[in-house]
Write a protein that holds these residues in place. Sequence first.
Motif, PDB file in Angstrom:
ATOM      1  N   UNK A  46       0.858  -1.901   0.370  1.00 61.69           N
ATOM      2  CA  UNK A  46      -0.131   0.256  -0.507  1.00 61.69           C
ATOM      3  C   UNK A  46       0.971   1.478  -0.005  1.00 61.69           C
ATOM      4  N   UNK A  47       1.307   1.852  -1.339  1.00 62.21           N
ATOM      5  CA  UNK A  47       2.141   3.123  -1.246  1.00 62.21           C
ATOM      6  C   UNK A  47       1.627   4.118  -0.393  1.00 62.21           C
ATOM      7  N   UNK A  48      -0.289   4.205  -1.106  1.00 68.17           N
ATOM      8  CA  UNK A  48      -0.858   4.904  -0.261  1.00 68.17           C
ATOM      9  C   UNK A  48      -0.864   5.450   1.762  1.00 68.17           C
ATOM     10  N   UNK A  49      -0.165   4.237   1.996  1.00 67.31           N
ATOM     11  CA  UNK A  49       0.177   4.434   3.880  1.00 67.31           C
ATOM     12  C   UNK A  49       1.271   4.624   4.265  1.00 67.31           C
ATOM     13  N   UNK A  50       2.211   4.120   3.436  1.00 64.14           N
ATOM     14  CA  UNK A  50       4.039   4.596   3.253  1.00 64.14           C
ATOM     15  C   UNK A  50       3.399   6.468   3.109  1.00 64.14           C
ATOM     16  N   UNK A  51       2.562   7.069   1.762  1.00 60.40           N
ATOM     17  CA  UNK A  51       3.029   8.444   2.262  1.00 60.40           C
ATOM     18  C   UNK A  51       2.100   9.235   3.118  1.00 60.40           C
ATOM     19  N   UNK A  52       1.223   8.657   3.846  1.00 57.95           N
ATOM     20  CA  UNK A  52       0.646   9.250   4.899  1.00 57.95           C
ATOM     21  C   UNK A  52       1.815   9.203   6.074  1.00 57.95           C
ATOM     22  N   UNK A  53       2.511   7.795   6.359  1.00 61.36           N
ATOM     23  CA  UNK A  53       2.918   7.947   7.271  1.00 61.36           C
ATOM     24  C   UNK A  53       4.446   8.781   7.294  1.00 61.36           C
ATOM     25  N   UNK A  54       4.576   9.582   6.332  1.00 61.61           N
ATOM     26  CA  UNK A  54       5.968  10.481   5.795  1.00 61.61           C
ATOM     27  C   UNK A  54       4.880  12.043   6.304  1.00 61.61           C
ATOM     28  N   UNK A  55       3.976  12.233   5.731  1.00 61.16           N
ATOM     29  CA  UNK A  55       3.969  12.881   6.131  1.00 61.16           C
ATOM     30  C   UNK A  55       3.233  13.094   7.570  1.00 61.16           C
ATOM     31  N   UNK A  57       4.748  11.918  10.206  1.00 61.66           N
ATOM     32  CA  UNK A  57       6.414  11.964  10.578  1.00 61.66           C
ATOM     33  C   UNK A  57       6.811  13.240  10.481  1.00 61.66           C
ATOM     34  N   UNK A  58       7.077  13.415   9.197  1.00 67.06           N
ATOM     35  CA  UNK A  58       7.374  14.777   9.164  1.00 67.06           C
ATOM     36  C   UNK A  58       6.390  16.255   9.947  1.00 67.06           C
ATOM     37  N   UNK A  59       5.039  16.028  10.445  1.00 70.44           N
ATOM     38  CA  UNK A  59       4.605  16.530  10.994  1.00 70.44           C
ATOM     39  C   UNK A  59       5.323  16.927  12.682  1.00 70.44           C
ATOM     40  N   UNK A  60       5.213  15.188  12.752  1.00 69.98           N
ATOM     41  CA  UNK A  60       5.290  15.504  14.012  1.00 69.98           C
ATOM     42  C   UNK A  60       7.294  15.628  14.435  1.00 69.98           C
ATOM     43  N   UNK A  61       8.055  15.319  13.053  1.00 75.91           N
ATOM     44  CA  UNK A  61       9.133  15.682  13.819  1.00 75.91           C
ATOM     45  C   UNK A  61      10.035  16.716  13.266  1.00 75.91           C
ATOM     46  N   UNK A  65      10.523  13.328   7.033  1.00 78.33           N
ATOM     47  CA  UNK A  65      10.815  11.905   7.046  1.00 78.33           C
ATOM     48  C   UNK A  65      11.442  11.151   5.631  1.00 78.33           C
ATOM     49  N   UNK A  66      12.822   9.805   6.321  1.00 81.57           N
ATOM     50  CA  UNK A  66      13.148   8.745   4.614  1.00 81.57           C
ATOM     51  C   UNK A  66      12.769   7.838   4.828  1.00 81.57           C
ATOM     52  N   UNK A  67      12.077   7.158   3.721  1.00 84.76           N
ATOM     53  CA  UNK A  67      11.115   5.387   3.740  1.00 84.76           C
ATOM     54  C   UNK A  67      12.678   5.113   3.910  1.00 84.76           C
ATOM     55  N   UNK A  87       9.033   3.790   8.071  1.00 86.23           N
ATOM     56  CA  UNK A  87       9.710   5.940   7.511  1.00 86.23           C
ATOM     57  C   UNK A  87      10.901   6.370   9.296  1.00 86.23           C
ATOM     58  N   UNK A  88      11.481   6.414   8.944  1.00 92.27           N
ATOM     59  CA  UNK A  88      12.303   6.949   9.924  1.00 92.27           C
ATOM     60  C   UNK A  88      12.839   8.790   9.360  1.00 92.27           C
ATOM     61  N   UNK A  89      13.235   8.701  10.685  1.00 88.92           N
ATOM     62  CA  UNK A  89      13.966  10.281  10.827  1.00 88.92           C
ATOM     63  C   UNK A  89      14.823  10.785  12.175  1.00 88.92           C
ATOM     64  N   UNK A  90      15.948  11.131  11.846  1.00 88.49           N
ATOM     65  CA  UNK A  90      17.034  11.354  13.348  1.00 88.49           C
ATOM     66  C   UNK A  90      16.982  12.948  13.412  1.00 88.49           C
ATOM     67  N   UNK A  91      17.093  12.945  14.471  1.00 90.68           N
ATOM     68  CA  UNK A  91      16.921  14.473  15.576  1.00 90.68           C
ATOM     69  C   UNK A  91      17.923  14.727  15.681  1.00 90.68           C
ATOM     70  N   UNK A  92      18.497  16.475  15.129  1.00 86.18           N
ATOM     71  CA  UNK A  92      19.813  16.581  16.639  1.00 86.18           C
ATOM     72  C   UNK A  92      19.823  18.230  16.766  1.00 86.18           C
ATOM     73  N   UNK A  93      20.189  18.296  17.426  1.00 86.24           N
ATOM     74  CA  UNK A  93      20.734  19.466  17.752  1.00 86.24           C
ATOM     75  C   UNK A  93      19.897  20.585  18.541  1.00 86.24           C
ATOM     76  N   UNK A  94      19.467  21.508  17.796  1.00 85.00           N
ATOM     77  CA  UNK A  94      17.731  22.220  18.001  1.00 85.00           C
ATOM     78  C   UNK A  94      16.858  21.411  17.965  1.00 85.00           C
ATOM     79  N   UNK A  95      16.531  20.596  16.903  1.00 85.96           N
ATOM     80  CA  UNK A  95      14.856  19.802  17.156  1.00 85.96           C
ATOM     81  C   UNK A  95      15.375  18.752  17.517  1.00 85.96           C
TER      82      UNK A  95
END
Length: 179
Positions: A46-55, A57-61, A65-67, A87-95
């Motif tokens: 389900x490609x729509x599920x991946x796009x939804x998760x990227x959006x 996770x990008x909002x949260x972080x 986000x990267x697939x 989907x993943x994202x790595x946060x450093x410093x101020x973020x």
Amino acid sequence: MTRLEQNYSEKVVPALQKEFGYKSPMQIPKLKFVSLNMGLGEGSQNNKLIEEAVNELTLIASQKAVITRAKKSIAAFKLREGMPVGVRVTLRRDMMWDFYDKLVNFALPRVRDFRGIPDRGFDGRGNFTLGIKEHSIFPEINIDKVENIKGMNITVVTTAGTDKEGKTLLTLLGMPFKK
């Protein structure tokens, strides 16, 4: 300098130095980075599920986000090499500091029947991993627009050498561990 980072400099550093007796300020543990990860098993079909998760996770972080893709093919799971699996994202410093502050002060208290976090998530080197069942606890997520509730793993990586030092650091930074 963020609010939590200033608190770290003014209150946490002296408390850690007093408790563990560090001789050098470079020995004092600090946060290295925070990693957020959503594993999506049915995302390969389900490609729509991946796009939804990227959006989401990008909002949260507050960072794109990267697939993540499958490294090997597994026939039993109908998975081919290179298919999207999470989907993943790595946060450093101020973020990182902003996200940690938001997690501890806004998101975790919104968990239903919250009584604290168990301290079983330490890895032996002072790093802590926390699993969340519903990503909708974050204030950026509008629950009315979410089609699928997703879980996520949050890993807080520190420079602490032991679990005791890591737990003390996170406790002083406001992580609500169970008593």
